[in-house]
Design an enzyme around this catalytic site. Structure first.
Site, PDB file in Angstrom:
ATOM      1  N   ASP A 332       0.704  -1.108  -0.067  1.00  0.00           N
ATOM      2  CA  ASP A 332      -0.195  -0.158  -0.067  1.00  0.00           C
ATOM      3  C   ASP A 332       0.938   1.297   0.045  1.00  0.00           C
ATOM      4  O   ASP A 332       2.073   1.117   0.465  1.00  0.00           O
ATOM      5  CB  ASP A 332      -0.639  -0.051   1.282  1.00  0.00           C
ATOM      6  CG  ASP A 332      -1.869   1.179   1.185  1.00  0.00           C
ATOM      7  OD1 ASP A 332      -2.397   1.416   0.422  1.00  0.00           O
ATOM      8  OD2 ASP A 332      -1.872   1.921   2.548  1.00  0.00           O
ATOM      9  N   ASP A 529      -1.698  -0.717   6.350  1.00  0.00           N
ATOM     10  CA  ASP A 529      -1.554   0.038   7.478  1.00  0.00           C
ATOM     11  C   ASP A 529      -3.037   0.377   7.909  1.00  0.00           C
ATOM     12  O   ASP A 529      -3.508   0.806   9.244  1.00  0.00           O
ATOM     13  CB  ASP A 529      -0.805   1.172   7.938  1.00  0.00           C
ATOM     14  CG  ASP A 529      -1.046   2.350   7.312  1.00  0.00           C
ATOM     15  OD1 ASP A 529      -1.630   2.549   6.255  1.00  0.00           O
ATOM     16  OD2 ASP A 529      -1.043   3.583   8.104  1.00  0.00           O
ATOM     17  N   ASP A 533      -7.283  -1.608   4.237  1.00  0.00           N
ATOM     18  CA  ASP A 533      -6.433  -2.463   4.005  1.00  0.00           C
ATOM     19  C   ASP A 533      -6.349  -4.034   4.698  1.00  0.00           C
ATOM     20  O   ASP A 533      -6.031  -5.022   4.066  1.00  0.00           O
ATOM     21  CB  ASP A 533      -4.803  -2.371   4.330  1.00  0.00           C
ATOM     22  CG  ASP A 533      -4.242  -0.906   3.481  1.00  0.00           C
ATOM     23  OD1 ASP A 533      -4.788  -0.706   2.333  1.00  0.00           O
ATOM     24  OD2 ASP A 533      -3.560  -0.274   4.085  1.00  0.00           O
TER      25      ASP A 533
END
Length: 645
Positions: A332, A529, A533
């Site tokens: 990410d 995080d 996600d």
């Protein structure tokens, strides 16, 4: 501020100790194994003495009496394996003891029993040593806190701490809750971040629970309850990891059935060819208890402990094995590759303003706002050492911008639509054209004239490029950036990074689809995080969460949690996992090779049962000591190694 004097008043009596915990099944099991070792050793010594005294009948009885408790525990383990639908190697050990007794090799059976019990005790000791880091983390949980109340200090249960409480943290105490320090503090945060050196926090800085005060006493303003604090979240994750399926069987069971069949075939062949059942017994004895039972769990648990020492929480042996096999990384952007907070990236003044003047005027006005962008401008100005006068006559339009007086000049700061309103159309159009699409833009006007733009961006972590390059060196062949940001923003972040693919404009469902598509080609590790996600972390072979603040959804969903807010832990996690698995496999291959050589020698009559039992124990000790190497510091790509390596 200085620590308060005891003269402030007496503390309340210490909280009563908790009730006695329920009986620990693990402790009962350890006691049973200790009793079994004592029984086997006593039976072996007494039986041997009887043999030398010419009392063979007594010797057989003493040998069998010493064997009985060991055999009982062996059968309990075997039944437990069957109930768990697992095929273990306990059956080989049981067959060795029974067959030795049937052919009258009671001394060999007694030696096998003692070696088996001793090997299990050695395994328990090794696992205890390997799991020391996780146990130490759990042992650090504070039970009470010192809280100010009506000018006095009182000792309260940790669960009674509430946001807004003022606490005293004495030297040697563990910080009980997340908060801000009211005076300088020197903290050892190794238990939660893996950082080996103490860190100094200034007054007003935020601190996380779990760090140990290694300096003078300081006051703490609690911002969370203890139950919602970072350290409590870490403890919950550790407890979840310790409750996970024991890693002892995962790797070993892949070999167990084949090895058992091979042992049975070789022992029966030795008996059939030679006509001597003792040879079959010797083969079974050499195959017991086998490095598979002992070395694999020790190496895996040692890897888990090593990771915990470095601030990396791996939730069980299965996660460690999966981490060792990853070949694709899906990462990410926000909060993972980047810091997750806007920061000033560039200042573009319009004549006659200089960049420092523009930033100073905008930041001075933004002191009156609590908006995240305003705080970023103020932080940048203070970092550059600019003097920020207090603004006056301030008016803030929530979500749009701020207007007020700075040094007698009317300043307007905000989004382009807000700040440029009222300017001539051609000036406003030219100002908008200067704003790049891949940055957050703050426009500034001074006394009704366009003064310039301040560009903000989510700053790339300084170790991002190096971390990705080192992961490539470790064998992660494909790295994919997955982000919900626009393609232009993603491309700007990806520039210069060793990425194989950039996927932008992704919602949570699209991230899951991306992870599943990558899994069709190779094992995938997903790193993120945010709450959004969490589904993708679950969909990956290994989900890795950045940080463990409170009970974040990503940390709960992940298989691996990097307790420190740093990408560098990824390299350590993969390196430790691969080294632990390599050592486990090495122990299995070498141990099985030596065992097979001994079994062949026993089949040809070159190794009697008693000597075979001692040989197998020597093999077991060797592979366990080798497995414990997973606790040692591991070399990292680029010739670097971590402290303590």
């Amino acid at each position: 501020m200085d620590a308060p004097s005891p003269a402030l008043g007496p503390t309340t009596p210490a909280v009563s100790p908790p009730a006695d915990p329920p009986a620990d099944p693990g402790r009962r099991r350890r006691r049973a194994r200790t009793a079994a070792i004592a029984s086997a050793a006593t039976g072996l010594v007494a039986g041997t003495a009887a043999l030398f005294a010419g009392r063979s009948g007594w010797a057989d009885g003493l040998f069998i009496a010493g064997i009985a408790p060991v055999f009982l525990l062996l059968m309990i383990d075997f039944v437990a394996s069957l109930r768990a639908r697992r095929f273990g190697l306990d059956i080989v050990a049981a067959a060795a003891i029974v067959s030795a007794l049937l052919v009258g090799e009671t001394l060999a059976a007694a030696v096998v029993a003692l070696m088996l019990a001793g090997g299990q005790a050695l395994e328990a000791y090794a696992e205890g040593r390997a799991g020391a880091a996780m146990n130490a983390l759990l042992a650090r949980v504070p039970r009470t806190a010192l809280r100010y109340a009506d000018g006095r200090l009182e000792t309260v249960p940790i669960d009674a701490v509430r946001p807004g409480d003022r606490l005293l943290v004495r030297q040697g105490d563990v910080v009980p809750a997340d908060g801000t320090v009211l005076g300088p503090a020197v903290l050892d945060e190794a238990a939660i971040t893996g950082e080996s050196l103490p860190v100094t926090r200034r007054a007003g800085e935020a601190v996380l629970s779990g760090g140990a005060n290694v300096g003078n006493a300081f006051d703490l303003h609690a911002t969370r309850t203890a139950a919602d604090s970072t350290f409590a979240g870490i403890v919950r994750l550790v407890e979840e990891a310790t409750r996970a399926e024991a890693p002892a069987t995962r790797l070993a069971d892949r070999f167990a059935l084949g090895f058992t069949i091979l042992t049975a075939v070789l022992s029966l062949a030795a008996w059939w060819v030679s006509g001597d059942p003792v040879r079959a017994v010797a083969v079974l004895v050499v195959a017991t208890p086998c490095p598979l039972i002992l070395a694999v769990p020790v190496a895996i648990v040692a890897g888990l402990s090593r990771a915990a020492q470095r601030g990396i929480l791996v939730k069980g042996g299965g996660a460690l094995e999966a981490l060792a096999r990853v070949r694709t990384l899906v990462v990410d952007k926000t909060g993972t590759l980047t810091k997750g907070a806007a920061a000033v990236a560039d200042v573009r003044p319009a004549p006659p303003f200089a960049a420092a003047d523009l930033l100073r005027l905008a930041a001075a006005l933004d002191q009156a706002s609590q908006h995240a962008v305003a705080r970023a401008l103020v932080a940048a100005a203070r970092r550059d050492g600019l003097d920020l006068p207090p603004p006056t006559d301030v008016t803030e339009t929530p979500g749009e911008g701020v207007e007020g007086l700075v040094d007698g000049r009317r300043v307007r700061v905000g989004g382009k639509a807000y700040a440029l309103a009222g300017l001539p159309p051609d000036v406003a159009a030219a100002a908008r054209a200067l704003a790049p699409a891949d940055h957050l833009t703050v426009a500034v006007t001074v006394d009704g004239a366009f003064a310039g733009l301040v560009l903000l961006a989510d700053v790339l972590r300084p170790d991002a490029a190096d971390t990705l390059a080192r992961l490539k060196a470790l064998g992660v062949a494909r790295i994919v950036l997955a982000t919900g940001d626009r393609q232009a923003v993603a491309a700007a972040i990806a520039a210069g990074l060793p990425l194989d693919h950039v996927a932008a404009d992704l919602d949570p469902e699209a991230k899951i689809a991306l992870v599943r598509a990558e899994r069709r080609n190779a094992p995938v590790m997903m790193v993120g995080d945010g709450v959004n996600d969490a589904p993708a972390l679950v969909a990956a072979d290994v989900g890795v969460a950045m940080g463990a603040k409170g009970a974040a959804a990503s940390a709960e969903a992940a298989d691996v949690v990097l307790l420190a807010d740093s990408l560098g832990g990824l390299v350590e996690a993969v390196s430790i996992a691969r080294r632990s698995r390599r050592i486990a496999l090495q122990s299995v291959v070498v141990g099985l090779g030596l065992s097979l050589a001994g079994m062949v020698a026993a089949a040809f009559g070159l190794l009697p049962p008693v000597q075979g039992a001692f040989l197998q124990e020597a093999i077991d000790v060797a592979v366990i000591l080798n497995a414990l190497r997973a606790l040692q510091g591991d070399p990292l790509p680029g010739g670097q190694s971590r402290p303590g390596a």
